[in-house]
Design an enzyme around this catalytic site. Structure first.
Site, PDB file in Angstrom:
ATOM      1  N   ALA A  26       1.018  -1.130  -0.057  1.00  0.00           N
ATOM      2  CA  ALA A  26      -0.013   0.067   0.070  1.00  0.00           C
ATOM      3  C   ALA A  26       0.920   1.349   0.150  1.00  0.00           C
ATOM      4  CB  ALA A  26      -0.895  -0.049   1.297  1.00  0.00           C
ATOM      5  N   LYS A  27       0.457   2.402  -0.278  1.00  0.00           N
ATOM      6  CA  LYS A  27       0.999   3.449  -0.240  1.00  0.00           C
ATOM      7  C   LYS A  27      -0.091   4.731  -0.210  1.00  0.00           C
ATOM      8  CE  LYS A  27       5.462   4.765  -0.412  1.00  0.00           C
ATOM      9  NZ  LYS A  27       6.579   3.703   0.142  1.00  0.00           N
ATOM     10  N   GLY A  28       0.351   5.740  -0.041  1.00  0.00           N
ATOM     11  CA  GLY A  28      -0.441   7.066   0.052  1.00  0.00           C
ATOM     12  C   GLY A  28       0.333   8.352   0.655  1.00  0.00           C
TER      13      GLY A  28
END
Length: 430
Positions: free
Chosen positions: A114-116
């Site tokens: 995941a990333k953000g």
């Protein structure tokens, strides 16, 4: 096409999402990946975009946009950093989330990707404003993150302090009985808030270890090897620190403010101390000369370490690179066309999903300690990290030789192959 901003110069660049998809397609073709599994891995599982208001120090309200993209969790909870930067957008988050999936799979961790982050320039806000922005973002994310669901970590322009604010905010939303069991909702925390010894240096140490493993493969000594570093934040500093300790010579550094060079060598610790007292900038460091940003990648050196943002090494500047090794401390620093040029020139590349995976491995150890109520000493963490990194490096080199492909392709083949095996064994619901 997007833009790459380096110093004051803007140049056209290929999008990171296009890069990661081409890398994936290349490896999937070589692996003859199951077409149904290929369809799954080509897309993200979940994409969250949140707009949230925050009151500034002057009492005015500003609305921010935050992102969290969860690519795949077939191997375990989503895992990946949060960055605060003007370049944060949905495509960047998608690309970085995919890279995290490959990275955790390659390392053999029980995590997905995941990333953000938040689209903002943190330099324009006070510490109190950044705290309020962080807490409000955490609240907006709500139950989309969690210690067994999605575990954020520091990334560009975020830190242990950022993680402590996220942890406190997240725990405040839980019933009292659950709060003490949620400390592993984030990693990269301060030691006093449940962080792990060695997590601060894990990414940079991992880059250093990969360079050391590579040098041993080539029967080279690290001593007197000249190296340049783009980005002198947490990753860039620590890899320079460990290389300097082994006798390598730092000859140039570039950050968002400018570039400096000294062919005789730059003191890593002096530059680090100067930077801390100069608002995080290396500019005007008295023991080195300022150079134009465009000259940086073409400098005479043995090892080039891009440890800043993505798409920094492009078709436009790769032809001038004189280093024999590029060790990718950043995520996606080399675009597809540049890599083709470099490999044709005989330049070797230790790919990001291998080279900078020390950070997520260190995060795993922190998560594990929190989960089990354990506290490990620094030496134990570093020993475990080195063992894990050596296993990954050896596996990638072996696959590269067996399949006669470059190291990035070999790393992707291993990572995607592990995911394919998981899907085949578990099946697809329903």
């Amino acid at each position: 096409m997007g833009e790459r901003i380096l110093g004051k110069k803007k140049v056209a660049r290929q999008g990171m999402l296009e890069n990661v998809m081409r890398q994936f397609d290349n490896a999937a073709d070589i692996l003859d990946l199951n077409p149904n599994i290929r369809k799954i891995l080509e897309v993200t599982n979940n994409e969250l975009v949140v707009h949230f208001p925050v009151r500034m120090d002057n009492e005015e309200v500003e609305v921010f946009t935050g992102y969290r993209v969860q690519h795949n969790n077939s191997l375990g909870p989503y895992k990946g950093g949060l960055r605060y930067h003007p370049t944060v957008d949905i495509d960047a988050a998608r690309a970085l989330a995919m890279w995290m999936t490959w990275k955790t799979s390659l390392a053999g961790l029980p995590f997905g990707g995941a990333k953000g982050g938040i689209k903002l320039d943190p330099a324009k806000y006070s510490s109190a404003e950044i705290e309020r922005i962080t807490r409000r973002f955490t609240y907006a994310l709500g139950d989309n993150i969690g210690p067994e669901l999605d575990i954020p970590a520091p990334d560009v322009n975020t830190s242990a302090q950022t993680m402590a604010w996220i942890l406190d905010t997240y725990m405040s939303t839980k019933p009292p009985a659950e709060r003490s069991t949620n400390t592993h909702v984030v990693t990269g925390k301060p030691i006093g808030a449940g962080g792990s010894e060695g997590r601060d240096r894990a990414t940079g140490y991992g880059v250093y270890l990969n360079i050391r493993f590579w040098a041993k493969e080539k029967e080279l000594s690290i001593k007197d090897q000249k190296f340049i570093v783009q980005g002198f934040g947490n990753v860039g500093y620590w890899v320079a620190h460990f290389l300097d300790r082994d006798g390598a010579i730092l000859v140039a550094v570039q950050d968002q403010y400018g570039s400096i060079c000294d062919e005789e060598g730059i003191s890593v610790e002096k530059l680090h101390d100067y930077q801390k007292g100069n608002k995080g900038s290396i500019v005007d460091f008295p023991d080195a000369d300022a150079i134009d940003n465009d000259e940086f990648f073409g400098l005479e050196c043995d090892i080039c370490i891009p440890a800043a943002l993505g798409n920094q090494i492009t078709a436009e500047n790769s032809g001038g690179i004189k280093a024999r090794l590029i060790a990718e401390g950043a995520n996606g620093p080399t675009d597809i066309e540049a890599e083709e040029i470099l490999l044709e020139k005989g330049v070797e590349i230790i790919p990001d999903i291998l080279c900078n995976s020390g950070g997520v491995i260190g995060s795993y150890y922190e998560w594990l300690q929190n989960r089990n109520g354990e506290i490990w000493q620094l030496e134990e963490v570093m020993e475990k990290l080195e063992k894990k990194m050596k296993e990954s490096f050896t596996r990638v080199v072996k696959t590269s030789r067996e399949r006669k492909v470059d190291m990035r392709t070999a790393a992707f083949v291993i990572a995607i192959g592990r995911l394919e095996e998981a899907y085949i064994q578990r099946g697809i619901f329903p």
